[in-house]
Write a protein that holds these residues in place. Sequence first.
Motif, PDB file in Angstrom:
ATOM      1  N   ARG A   1      15.191 -10.532  -1.561  1.00  0.00           N
ATOM      2  CA  ARG A   1      13.843 -11.067  -1.386  1.00  0.00           C
ATOM      3  C   ARG A   1      12.895 -10.006  -0.833  1.00  0.00           C
ATOM      4  NH1 ARG A   1      14.782 -16.282   1.248  1.00  0.00           N
ATOM      5  NH2 ARG A   1      15.033 -17.566  -0.590  1.00  0.00           N
ATOM      6  N   GLU A   2      13.380  -9.290   0.162  1.00  0.00           N
ATOM      7  CA  GLU A   2      12.572  -8.231   0.754  1.00  0.00           C
ATOM      8  C   GLU A   2      12.336  -7.110  -0.272  1.00  0.00           C
ATOM      9  OE1 GLU A   2      10.741  -7.990   3.170  1.00  0.00           O
ATOM     10  OE2 GLU A   2      10.401  -5.826   3.366  1.00  0.00           O
ATOM     11  N   ASN A   3      13.335  -6.818  -1.079  1.00  0.00           N
ATOM     12  CA  ASN A   3      13.164  -5.787  -2.109  1.00  0.00           C
ATOM     13  C   ASN A   3      12.109  -6.184  -3.152  1.00  0.00           C
ATOM     14  OD1 ASN A   3      15.031  -4.149  -0.896  1.00  0.00           O
ATOM     15  ND2 ASN A   3      16.703  -4.617  -2.303  1.00  0.00           N
ATOM     16  N   VAL A   4      12.074  -7.451  -3.484  1.00  0.00           N
ATOM     17  CA  VAL A   4      11.057  -7.939  -4.420  1.00  0.00           C
ATOM     18  C   VAL A   4       9.666  -7.691  -3.826  1.00  0.00           C
ATOM     19  CG1 VAL A   4      10.017 -10.027  -5.427  1.00  0.00           C
ATOM     20  CG2 VAL A   4      12.491  -9.663  -5.586  1.00  0.00           C
ATOM     21  N   ARG A   5       9.527  -8.010  -2.540  1.00  0.00           N
ATOM     22  CA  ARG A   5       8.237  -7.845  -1.872  1.00  0.00           C
ATOM     23  C   ARG A   5       7.841  -6.361  -1.817  1.00  0.00           C
ATOM     24  NH1 ARG A   5       5.449  -7.860   2.857  1.00  0.00           N
ATOM     25  NH2 ARG A   5       7.160  -6.815   3.902  1.00  0.00           N
ATOM     26  N   GLN A   6       8.816  -5.536  -1.496  1.00  0.00           N
ATOM     27  CA  GLN A   6       8.533  -4.098  -1.414  1.00  0.00           C
ATOM     28  C   GLN A   6       8.121  -3.532  -2.769  1.00  0.00           C
ATOM     29  OE1 GLN A   6       8.086  -2.250   1.122  1.00  0.00           O
ATOM     30  NE2 GLN A   6       8.792  -3.693   2.659  1.00  0.00           N
ATOM     31  N   LEU A   7       8.793  -3.981  -3.825  1.00  0.00           N
ATOM     32  CA  LEU A   7       8.448  -3.472  -5.154  1.00  0.00           C
ATOM     33  C   LEU A   7       7.059  -3.953  -5.555  1.00  0.00           C
ATOM     34  CD1 LEU A   7       9.297  -1.770  -7.541  1.00  0.00           C
ATOM     35  CD2 LEU A   7      10.508  -3.740  -8.491  1.00  0.00           C
ATOM     36  N   ALA A   8       6.737  -5.188  -5.203  1.00  0.00           N
ATOM     37  CA  ALA A   8       5.394  -5.705  -5.489  1.00  0.00           C
ATOM     38  C   ALA A   8       4.356  -4.832  -4.773  1.00  0.00           C
ATOM     39  CB  ALA A   8       5.277  -7.158  -5.052  1.00  0.00           C
ATOM     40  N   ILE A   9       4.622  -4.482  -3.531  1.00  0.00           N
ATOM     41  CA  ILE A   9       3.681  -3.644  -2.785  1.00  0.00           C
ATOM     42  C   ILE A   9       3.582  -2.256  -3.431  1.00  0.00           C
ATOM     43  CG2 ILE A   9       3.250  -2.502  -0.562  1.00  0.00           C
ATOM     44  CD1 ILE A   9       4.378  -4.965   0.820  1.00  0.00           C
ATOM     45  N   ASP A  10       4.704  -1.714  -3.855  1.00  0.00           N
ATOM     46  CA  ASP A  10       4.661  -0.417  -4.544  1.00  0.00           C
ATOM     47  C   ASP A  10       3.823  -0.504  -5.827  1.00  0.00           C
ATOM     48  OD1 ASP A  10       6.060   1.383  -2.899  1.00  0.00           O
ATOM     49  OD2 ASP A  10       7.997   0.669  -3.611  1.00  0.00           O
ATOM     50  N   PHE A  11       4.063  -1.555  -6.614  1.00  0.00           N
ATOM     51  CA  PHE A  11       3.289  -1.744  -7.854  1.00  0.00           C
ATOM     52  C   PHE A  11       1.788  -1.748  -7.543  1.00  0.00           C
ATOM     53  CE2 PHE A  11       6.333  -4.289 -10.896  1.00  0.00           C
ATOM     54  CZ  PHE A  11       7.175  -3.199 -10.948  1.00  0.00           C
ATOM     55  N   LEU A  12       1.433  -2.580  -6.589  1.00  0.00           N
ATOM     56  CA  LEU A  12       0.005  -2.787  -6.308  1.00  0.00           C
ATOM     57  C   LEU A  12      -0.618  -1.543  -5.684  1.00  0.00           C
ATOM     58  CD1 LEU A  12       0.369  -6.405  -4.922  1.00  0.00           C
ATOM     59  CD2 LEU A  12      -0.744  -5.768  -7.096  1.00  0.00           C
ATOM     60  N   SER A  13       0.102  -0.909  -4.780  1.00  0.00           N
ATOM     61  CA  SER A  13      -0.503   0.239  -4.110  1.00  0.00           C
ATOM     62  C   SER A  13      -0.576   1.447  -5.044  1.00  0.00           C
ATOM     63  CB  SER A  13       0.203   0.565  -2.797  1.00  0.00           C
ATOM     64  OG  SER A  13       1.572   0.719  -2.994  1.00  0.00           O
ATOM     65  N   ALA A  14       0.287   1.483  -6.059  1.00  0.00           N
ATOM     66  CA  ALA A  14       0.221   2.594  -7.019  1.00  0.00           C
ATOM     67  C   ALA A  14      -0.869   2.376  -8.067  1.00  0.00           C
ATOM     68  CB  ALA A  14       1.562   2.768  -7.719  1.00  0.00           C
ATOM     69  N   GLY A  15      -1.457   1.182  -8.087  1.00  0.00           N
ATOM     70  CA  GLY A  15      -2.590   0.991  -8.986  1.00  0.00           C
ATOM     71  C   GLY A  15      -2.417  -0.058 -10.077  1.00  0.00           C
ATOM     72  N   LEU A  16      -1.302  -0.785 -10.085  1.00  0.00           N
ATOM     73  CA  LEU A  16      -1.251  -1.932 -10.995  1.00  0.00           C
ATOM     74  C   LEU A  16      -2.243  -2.957 -10.442  1.00  0.00           C
ATOM     75  CD1 LEU A  16       2.464  -2.531 -12.031  1.00  0.00           C
ATOM     76  CD2 LEU A  16       0.716  -1.087 -13.086  1.00  0.00           C
ATOM     77  N   ASP A  17      -3.090  -3.434 -11.333  1.00  0.00           N
ATOM     78  CA  ASP A  17      -4.232  -4.234 -10.914  1.00  0.00           C
ATOM     79  C   ASP A  17      -4.072  -5.664 -11.425  1.00  0.00           C
ATOM     80  OD1 ASP A  17      -6.660  -5.462 -10.609  1.00  0.00           O
ATOM     81  OD2 ASP A  17      -7.841  -3.811 -11.446  1.00  0.00           O
ATOM     82  N   PRO A  18      -3.902  -6.616 -10.532  1.00  0.00           N
ATOM     83  CA  PRO A  18      -3.671  -8.000 -10.963  1.00  0.00           C
ATOM     84  C   PRO A  18      -4.852  -8.604 -11.726  1.00  0.00           C
ATOM     85  CG  PRO A  18      -3.945  -7.885  -8.570  1.00  0.00           C
ATOM     86  CD  PRO A  18      -3.905  -6.477  -9.073  1.00  0.00           C
ATOM     87  N   GLU A  19      -6.004  -7.937 -11.686  1.00  0.00           N
ATOM     88  CA  GLU A  19      -7.141  -8.401 -12.494  1.00  0.00           C
ATOM     89  C   GLU A  19      -6.969  -7.973 -13.950  1.00  0.00           C
ATOM     90  OE1 GLU A  19      -9.881 -10.124 -11.283  1.00  0.00           O
ATOM     91  OE2 GLU A  19      -8.780 -10.212  -9.387  1.00  0.00           O
ATOM     92  N   LYS A  20      -6.172  -6.915 -14.158  1.00  0.00           N
ATOM     93  CA  LYS A  20      -5.984  -6.412 -15.515  1.00  0.00           C
ATOM     94  C   LYS A  20      -4.629  -6.814 -16.093  1.00  0.00           C
ATOM     95  CE  LYS A  20      -8.483  -2.044 -14.715  1.00  0.00           C
ATOM     96  NZ  LYS A  20      -8.214  -0.601 -14.507  1.00  0.00           N
ATOM     97  N   SER A  21      -3.598  -6.778 -15.248  1.00  0.00           N
ATOM     98  CA  SER A  21      -2.235  -6.984 -15.729  1.00  0.00           C
ATOM     99  C   SER A  21      -1.617  -8.212 -15.077  1.00  0.00           C
ATOM    100  CB  SER A  21      -1.358  -5.777 -15.365  1.00  0.00           C
ATOM    101  OG  SER A  21      -1.896  -4.597 -15.896  1.00  0.00           O
ATOM    102  N   VAL A  22      -0.622  -8.752 -15.756  1.00  0.00           N
ATOM    103  CA  VAL A  22       0.128  -9.852 -15.159  1.00  0.00           C
ATOM    104  C   VAL A  22       1.347  -9.256 -14.457  1.00  0.00           C
ATOM    105  CG1 VAL A  22       1.393 -11.977 -15.623  1.00  0.00           C
ATOM    106  CG2 VAL A  22      -0.672 -11.445 -16.942  1.00  0.00           C
ATOM    107  N   ILE A  23       1.428  -9.478 -13.162  1.00  0.00           N
ATOM    108  CA  ILE A  23       2.556  -8.966 -12.380  1.00  0.00           C
ATOM    109  C   ILE A  23       3.398 -10.164 -11.982  1.00  0.00           C
ATOM    110  CG2 ILE A  23       3.210  -7.724 -10.281  1.00  0.00           C
ATOM    111  CD1 ILE A  23       0.343  -6.410 -10.470  1.00  0.00           C
ATOM    112  N   LEU A  24       4.639 -10.182 -12.434  1.00  0.00           N
ATOM    113  CA  LEU A  24       5.447 -11.390 -12.256  1.00  0.00           C
ATOM    114  C   LEU A  24       6.837 -11.075 -11.735  1.00  0.00           C
ATOM    115  CD1 LEU A  24       7.584 -12.089 -15.108  1.00  0.00           C
ATOM    116  CD2 LEU A  24       5.419 -11.115 -15.886  1.00  0.00           C
TER     117      LEU A  24
END
Length: 327
Positions: free
Chosen positions: A58-81
Amino acid sequence: MPKGRIFSGMRPTGRLHLGNYLGALENWVQLQDEYECYYGIVDLHALTTDYEDTSRIRENVRQLAIDFLSAGLDPEKSVILVQSHVKEHAELHLLLSMITPLGWLERVPTYKEQLRQLEGRDLTNYGFLGYPVLQAADISLYKADTVPVGEDQLPHLELCREIVRRFNHLYGEVLLEPQAKLNKVQLLPGVDGRKMSKSYGNEIPLGAEPEEVRARILSMITDPQRQRRNDPGRPEVCVAYTYHGIFNEPETQEISTECRRAGIGCVDCKKRLAERVIEATQLVREKRRQLEAHPELVDEILFEGARKARKVAQETLEEVREAMKIS
Ligand code: TRP
Ligand code: SF4
């Protein structure tokens, strides 16, 4: 021209490092404007090997989500699931498993290779053999036409195409045969000169604090023949120099010249490099701090991502069930 559609995924196995960023995530970020993108945190795939101890998932999922978002994946443009939030992944995996011959799975080169590499862990389970079927379900669920991956994933993509062809042949044209799109890779060695990997402990985490970046870079392997400050160095065999080429392009030529005539010491050379790496990762670090401070923001983004993903996934599954006459 309608945009093409992308699906790609990463397993949540802990925080990403700079090598993951330059090898994959940076590509994903750049593709966001050109394609309609679905990016998955594939936690069910993580279970295929790490089913015994699931305490960190669970914590790894959260960390990867933070990595995705902080590296520039943009939830306004892409679907992050998160894969497990969208149950349709599991259902399509089950249905595709019905038409996938065992021989196809046993022949996948990564299967035997992983069995060998992860020796000591019991991987004679059904889920592990079916790993590529789950991956085919991920991609097909969104009818993605393009899948950005590393070279190691090509056999899985080929198998996905075979499963799709078989499905369409048996039940009618419902699923789409996807194309692999090889990531543009900037090869970044670990601080010890081997491939950057968490299992070697030679990584620089994406979004690491400045002190950690400095410490990691100061521990970097340099020219082993350059023992004393006055010895001339050979930048071509030095890990720090490879990094200068990526993070400090404008000064690379000068560093090379100074190194060869012992005009600069390794400690100073690495200190200069560390500051460049710290600058290059400044935004990622800021974004990470912000998200760490507001876990509810991350939850909300993943909740929204699952909602958007489910809409597409449910449509595909309805067509699939209809085609298989199980609706
Ligand atoms: N198997 C991929 C990897 O290890 C991760 C993955 C799961 C994936 N599902 C996917 C990649 C779908 C692309 C598309 O890197
Ligand atoms: Fe490497 Fe810089 Fe030392 Fe030369 S001076 S060996 S490039 S760290």
